[in-house]
Write a protein that holds these residues in place. Structure first.
Motif, mmCIF file in Angstrom:
data_model
loop_
_atom_site.group_PDB
_atom_site.id
_atom_site.type_symbol
_atom_site.label_atom_id
_atom_site.label_comp_id
_atom_site.label_asym_id
_atom_site.label_seq_id
_atom_site.Cartn_x
_atom_site.Cartn_y
_atom_site.Cartn_z
ATOM 1 N N GLY A 157 0.798 -1.099 -0.083
ATOM 2 C CA GLY A 157 0.049 0.065 -0.016
ATOM 3 C C GLY A 157 0.787 1.360 -0.145
ATOM 4 O O GLY A 157 1.902 1.626 0.210
ATOM 5 N N GLU A 186 -4.291 8.317 -0.614
ATOM 6 C CA GLU A 186 -4.084 7.023 -0.877
ATOM 7 C C GLU A 186 -3.846 6.403 0.553
ATOM 8 O O GLU A 186 -2.872 6.604 1.366
ATOM 9 C CB GLU A 186 -2.761 6.815 -1.718
ATOM 10 C CG GLU A 186 -2.417 5.309 -2.114
ATOM 11 C CD GLU A 186 -1.249 5.134 -2.875
ATOM 12 O OE1 GLU A 186 -0.627 4.203 -2.913
ATOM 13 O OE2 GLU A 186 -0.658 6.335 -3.210
ATOM 14 N N ASN A 232 -3.388 2.956 3.050
ATOM 15 C CA ASN A 232 -2.950 1.539 3.348
ATOM 16 C C ASN A 232 -4.121 0.699 3.287
ATOM 17 O O ASN A 232 -4.906 0.817 4.270
ATOM 18 C CB ASN A 232 -2.045 1.494 4.475
ATOM 19 C CG ASN A 232 -1.394 0.236 4.614
ATOM 20 O OD1 ASN A 232 -1.929 -0.826 4.333
ATOM 21 N ND2 ASN A 232 -0.037 0.177 4.898
ATOM 22 N N PRO A 233 -4.006 -0.630 2.514
ATOM 23 C CA PRO A 233 -5.154 -1.163 2.576
ATOM 24 C C PRO A 233 -5.523 -1.875 3.997
ATOM 25 O O PRO A 233 -6.747 -2.459 4.260
ATOM 26 C CB PRO A 233 -5.033 -2.290 1.513
ATOM 27 C CG PRO A 233 -3.968 -1.872 0.620
ATOM 28 C CD PRO A 233 -3.220 -0.758 1.455
ATOM 29 N N ARG A 234 -4.733 -1.993 4.700
ATOM 30 C CA ARG A 234 -4.816 -2.464 6.173
ATOM 31 C C ARG A 234 -5.980 -1.457 6.850
ATOM 32 O O ARG A 234 -6.797 -2.118 7.770
ATOM 33 C CB ARG A 234 -3.461 -2.355 6.960
ATOM 34 C CG ARG A 234 -3.619 -2.226 8.352
ATOM 35 C CD ARG A 234 -2.365 -1.899 8.872
ATOM 36 N NE ARG A 234 -1.966 -3.094 9.634
ATOM 37 C CZ ARG A 234 -0.886 -3.479 10.191
ATOM 38 N NH1 ARG A 234 0.031 -2.507 10.096
ATOM 39 N NH2 ARG A 234 -0.584 -4.539 10.661
ATOM 40 N N GLU A 268 -9.969 2.020 2.443
ATOM 41 C CA GLU A 268 -9.876 2.978 1.183
ATOM 42 C C GLU A 268 -10.715 4.221 1.464
ATOM 43 O O GLU A 268 -11.491 4.357 2.255
ATOM 44 C CB GLU A 268 -10.274 1.978 -0.049
ATOM 45 C CG GLU A 268 -11.805 1.938 -0.008
ATOM 46 C CD GLU A 268 -12.293 1.040 -1.421
ATOM 47 O OE1 GLU A 268 -11.362 0.860 -2.166
ATOM 48 O OE2 GLU A 268 -13.607 0.654 -1.403
ATOM 49 N N LEU A 304 -12.324 -1.889 3.632
ATOM 50 C CA LEU A 304 -12.135 -2.562 2.089
ATOM 51 C C LEU A 304 -13.246 -3.785 2.090
ATOM 52 O O LEU A 304 -13.378 -4.579 3.227
ATOM 53 C CB LEU A 304 -11.027 -3.159 1.634
ATOM 54 C CG LEU A 304 -10.051 -2.045 1.134
ATOM 55 C CD1 LEU A 304 -8.553 -2.747 1.129
ATOM 56 C CD2 LEU A 304 -10.242 -1.486 -0.133
ATOM 57 N N GLN A 350 -13.668 -7.465 1.622
ATOM 58 C CA GLN A 350 -12.788 -8.402 1.446
ATOM 59 C C GLN A 350 -13.482 -9.876 1.093
ATOM 60 O O GLN A 350 -14.178 -10.711 2.058
ATOM 61 C CB GLN A 350 -12.215 -8.652 2.887
ATOM 62 C CG GLN A 350 -11.282 -7.436 3.013
ATOM 63 C CD GLN A 350 -10.580 -7.485 4.426
ATOM 64 O OE1 GLN A 350 -10.885 -8.543 5.335
ATOM 65 N NE2 GLN A 350 -9.499 -6.759 4.679
#
Length: 177
Positions: free
Chosen positions: A20, A144, A146-148, A151, A162, A164
């Motif tokens: 990310g 932007e 981090n996908p952790r 979004e 996100l 999943q």
């Protein structure tokens, strides 16, 4: 054993996606080129949990992403809030409470500066117009995440979890009668 190039390419692409934020694994988000580190986010979460309770990472990250806009707008309107003022307000409101003696992280101080800046702008002549301009500028930010942490959703202006689809909730077995 021979590895097909497409398998290697998929592995590299997956690693980059999961890292990310422009390839910086220490970033929680990058906002118009400014990095908010995971350490800054986690420090603010810990401070806020000690002072008033848990704050979801996505909500806090949204706040940290836009905080400089509000702080700068308050300063431009002549009602700016310094880091020392924010620390003083927090110390005064937390006096004797949980986390009162805690040394606040800079990221936490910035969150409180933003809150105080919004309050100051709300009370200032022309402040409502300044707040509207900041809200518009916030929608224009290149964020932007981090996908952790999720979004950035430009429609809501928030960091959202996100989807999943590979995670499936287990359904409990029906009870035997």
């Amino acid at each position: 054993m021979r590895v097909r190039p497409s398998v290697v390419g998929v592995g590299v692409a997956a690693a980059l996606l999961l890292s990310g934020c422009a390839g910086d694994p220490s970033a929680a988000a990058v906002v118009d080129g400014r990095t908010i580190t995971r350490a800054e986010l986690e420090a603010a979460q810990a401070d806020l949990a000690a002072l008033s309770g848990e704050v979801p990472a996505g909500d806090l990250l949204t706040t940290m992403a836009v905080a400089p806009l509000y702080i700068d707008a308050a300063a431009a309107e002549g009602v700016g809030v310094s880091a020392d003022q924010a620390r003083g307000v927090v110390a005064q409101s937390a006096a004797g409470g949980p986390g009162a003696e805690r040394e606040l992280a800079d990221s936490t101080v910035e969150v409180f500066r933003m809150i105080l800046a919004i309050n100051a702008l709300t009370a200032a002549p022309g402040g409502e117009e300044a707040l509207a301009e900041v809200d518009e500028a916030a929608r224009e930010l290149d964020i932007e995440v981090n996908p952790r942490y999720g979004e950035f959703d430009p429609e809501s202006g928030e960091v959202v979890p996100l989807a999943q689809p590979w995670l499936v909730a287990e359904t409990p077995e029906p009870a035997a009668e």
